[in-house]
Write an enzyme that holds these catalytic residues in place. Structure first.
Site, PDB file in Angstrom:
ATOM      1  N   ASP A   1      28.478 100.166 -95.185  1.00  0.00           N
ATOM      2  CA  ASP A   1      27.242 100.341 -94.419  1.00  0.00           C
ATOM      3  C   ASP A   1      26.843 101.807 -94.520  1.00  0.00           C
ATOM      4  O   ASP A   1      27.631 102.694 -94.190  1.00  0.00           O
ATOM      5  CB  ASP A   1      27.457  99.966 -92.947  1.00  0.00           C
ATOM      6  CG  ASP A   1      27.641  98.469 -92.760  1.00  0.00           C
ATOM      7  OD1 ASP A   1      27.152  97.694 -93.601  1.00  0.00           O
ATOM      8  OD2 ASP A   1      28.280  98.068 -91.768  1.00  0.00           O
ATOM      9  N   ASP A  50      22.307  87.489 -90.337  1.00  0.00           N
ATOM     10  CA  ASP A  50      23.072  87.930 -89.168  1.00  0.00           C
ATOM     11  C   ASP A  50      22.754  86.960 -88.037  1.00  0.00           C
ATOM     12  O   ASP A  50      21.580  86.739 -87.720  1.00  0.00           O
ATOM     13  CB  ASP A  50      22.656  89.343 -88.741  1.00  0.00           C
ATOM     14  CG  ASP A  50      22.877  90.374 -89.848  1.00  0.00           C
ATOM     15  OD1 ASP A  50      23.789  90.176 -90.671  1.00  0.00           O
ATOM     16  OD2 ASP A  50      22.119  91.375 -89.882  1.00  0.00           O
TER      17      ASP A  50
END
Length: 251
Positions: A11, A130
């Site tokens: 990330d 997500d």
């Protein structure tokens, strides 16, 4: 059975690798190009780079970072974050990415999946989803998990497949960063209902969790971040253990 893939996820925020719990409380985990090189040499099958602030800040993913990574690693890698057009994808693939991952932009404009798959081929297009459970139902969230939608995870996943996505990267927000294991029940349902590969994300804490997601979750690949970044699990050890458990991996 096809070989199962192990995928470190980096990330990226402001050019650094970060990791949090349940999508918040981020801490620094190092230089992404250096980490990519380490993982490539350690036996990772693929890498995923997600510019987690790109969509939120309306910035384009760091094409420059892609160039640097492509020069360093010899395994496939996927780039996501802030991708919303054919032009965005064109730049990233030309700079050396093998695949792109779209998330919020695909929910806002589902036709984008058709356009990208039509132009670049399904094998280049990953749709990241997500989701978290709300009142017992898996609901899709956008913008790094900050914006809830009414979309049901399984309905959206089916639509994504029909529109031409090559694979789905499913992150359980409930499990993310907890190190309590992957959301194997949801993963198994996705794997059963769909014909494209499903990447498990969110919850890896030990080697058994990987064994479980391949067995119980029927996952095609498993993605993790902090357990690799902070050297809690070495990829070589993980793969040896998977092999011992009769899970096919590339050693």
């Amino acid at each position: 059975m096809l070989t199962k893939r192990i995928i470190p996820c980096l990330d990226i925020k402001n050019g650094r690798t970060v990791k949090g719990v349940n999508f918040v409380d981020l801490r620094d985990a190092g230089d992404p190009v250096e980490l990519a090189d380490i993982y490539s040499k350690a036996g990772a099958d693929e890498l995923v780079f997600l510019d987690i602030s790109a969509t939120e800040e309306r910035r384009k993913t760091l094409a420059n970072l892609v160039l640097k990574v492509a020069e360093k690693v010899n395994i496939p890698f996927t780039v996501g974050g802030g991708i919303s057009s054919v032009e965005d994808v064109d730049i990233l693939l030309k700079n050396g990415a093998d695949k792109v991952s779209v998330n919020s932009s695909a929910v806002k404009n589902p036709q984008l999946i058709n356009e990208l798959a039509g132009k670049f081929g399904s094998q280049c297009i990953t749709v990241a989803i997500d989701a978290k459970q709300i009142d017992g139902e898996w609901k899709v969230h956008l913008v790094g998990g900050k914006v809830p939608t009414e979309l049901n995870l399984f309905d959206w996943a089916k639509e994504v497949e029909e529109r031409g996505a090559g694979e789905i990267l499913f992150t359980s927000m409930d499990n993310d960063g907890t190190k309590d294991g992957f959301a194997n029940e949801a993963l198994a349902r996705l794997s059963t209902e769909l014909n494209i590969p499903i990447i498990a994300s969110g919850g890896a804490g030990n080697i058994k969790h990987f064994v479980d997601t391949f067995r119980e979750g029927k996952s095609d690949a498993a993605l993790a971040a902090s357990v690799f970044h902070f050297k809690e699990i070495e990829i070589e050890d993980l793969k040896k253990e998977l092999k011992k458990n009769d899970i096919p991996v590339r050693l």
